[in-house]
Design an enzyme around this catalytic site. Structure first.
Site, PDB file in Angstrom:
ATOM      1  N   GLY A  46     -42.501 115.202  24.225  1.00 43.51           N
ATOM      2  CA  GLY A  46     -41.531 115.075  23.144  1.00 43.51           C
ATOM      3  C   GLY A  46     -40.605 113.907  23.911  1.00 43.51           C
ATOM      4  CD  GLN A  51     -35.687 112.360  26.419  1.00 47.70           C
ATOM      5  OE1 GLN A  51     -36.402 112.763  25.357  1.00 47.70           O
ATOM      6  NE2 GLN A  51     -36.129 112.850  27.652  1.00 47.70           N
ATOM      7  CB  CYS A  97     -36.303 117.035  30.676  1.00 50.13           C
ATOM      8  SG  CYS A  97     -35.420 115.751  29.545  1.00 50.13           S
ATOM      9  CG  LEU A  98     -40.647 112.541  29.686  1.00 47.25           C
ATOM     10  CD1 LEU A  98     -41.219 111.439  28.455  1.00 47.25           C
ATOM     11  CD2 LEU A  98     -41.725 112.554  30.848  1.00 47.25           C
ATOM     12  CG  HIS A 139     -36.648 120.111  25.628  1.00 47.30           C
ATOM     13  ND1 HIS A 139     -36.584 120.649  27.002  1.00 47.30           N
ATOM     14  CD2 HIS A 139     -36.560 118.502  25.492  1.00 47.30           C
ATOM     15  CE1 HIS A 139     -36.489 119.470  27.969  1.00 47.30           C
ATOM     16  NE2 HIS A 139     -36.399 118.411  27.043  1.00 47.30           N
ATOM     17  CD  GLU A 140     -38.129 116.347  23.093  1.00 46.04           C
ATOM     18  OE1 GLU A 140     -37.099 115.383  22.972  1.00 46.04           O
ATOM     19  OE2 GLU A 140     -38.649 116.520  23.986  1.00 46.04           O
ATOM     20  CG  HIS A 143     -33.063 115.322  24.830  1.00 46.95           C
ATOM     21  ND1 HIS A 143     -32.495 114.937  25.820  1.00 46.95           N
ATOM     22  CD2 HIS A 143     -34.363 115.753  25.104  1.00 46.95           C
ATOM     23  CE1 HIS A 143     -33.452 115.187  26.961  1.00 46.95           C
ATOM     24  NE2 HIS A 143     -34.437 115.723  26.478  1.00 46.95           N
TER      25      HIS A 143
HETATM   26 NI    NI Z   1     -36.130 116.346  27.410  1.00 45.28          NI
END
Ligand code: NI
Length: 186
Positions: A46, A51, A97-98, A139-140, A143
């Site tokens: 995701g 991000q 998480c990236l 989760h997304e 963000h």
């Molecule tokens: Ni994330």
């Protein structure tokens, strides 16, 4: 184009993102394609627009690179999503998480979400997801609300991560994809 992924500590990750309109961002199809490329390059499942430094209510998901049967064919674009309802028992799963490489922690989330969103063709959908799909959406969605998975941890756990998080902001962390660090020394 592969964007650098914004690391923990950048204020863009803490903003409540703005809704997309039909002419903002100007080249939405290209942006979506670039977000998928960026996410695949980083082997994520995701990626939300903040991000890559864009404070917009947009995220993409794709579980096809995993061996998780549940999300293997879960590839979607969510534009201006609204979580209408979260139901079901809370269950724990170790998330990453990236934007926060090297940290994985168990996060408790409700098992089901009802979400309304536009797809890449501006078609409106209202759907219910559960299990891993629900978790990825939650989760997304966090963000674009300026929330990170570590915010769901208890205060003690979060405190134990502080020095690691400070290092991530400075770029002192192993990562095998392009990143942009808010406190990196030049
Ligand atoms: Ni994330």
């Amino acid at each position: 184009m592969i964007y650098p992924i914004v690391a923990y500590g950048d204020p863009v990750l803490r903003k409540v993102a703005a809704e997309l309109t039909h002419d903002n961002p100007p080249n939405l199809p290209q942006l979506i394609a670039d977000m998928f490329d960026t996410m695949h390059h980083a082997e994520g499942i995701g990626l939300a627009a903040p991000q890559i430094g864009l404070s917009l209510r947009l995220f993409v998901v794709d579980g096809s690179g995993t061996d998780d049967e549940e999300i293997k064919d879960f590839k979607k674009v969510f534009i201006n999503p609204v979580i209408l309802e979260q139901t079901g028992e809370k269950w724990g799963f170790e998330e990453g998480c990236l934007s926060i490489p090297s940290i994985r922690e168990e996060v408790m989330r409700q098992s089901q979400v009802r979400v309304r969103y536009y797809d890449e063709n501006w078609q409106l959908h209202e759907e219910t997801y559960d299990g891993m799909k629900a978790r990825v959406i939650q989760h997304e969605y966090d963000h674009i609300q300026g929330i990170l998975f570590i915010d769901h941890l208890n205060p003690l756990k979060k405190r134990l991560l502080q020095s690691k998080l400070a290092k991530i902001s400075k770029g002192e962390v192993k990562h095998n994809y392009r990143m942009r660090f808010p406190l990196a020394k030049r």
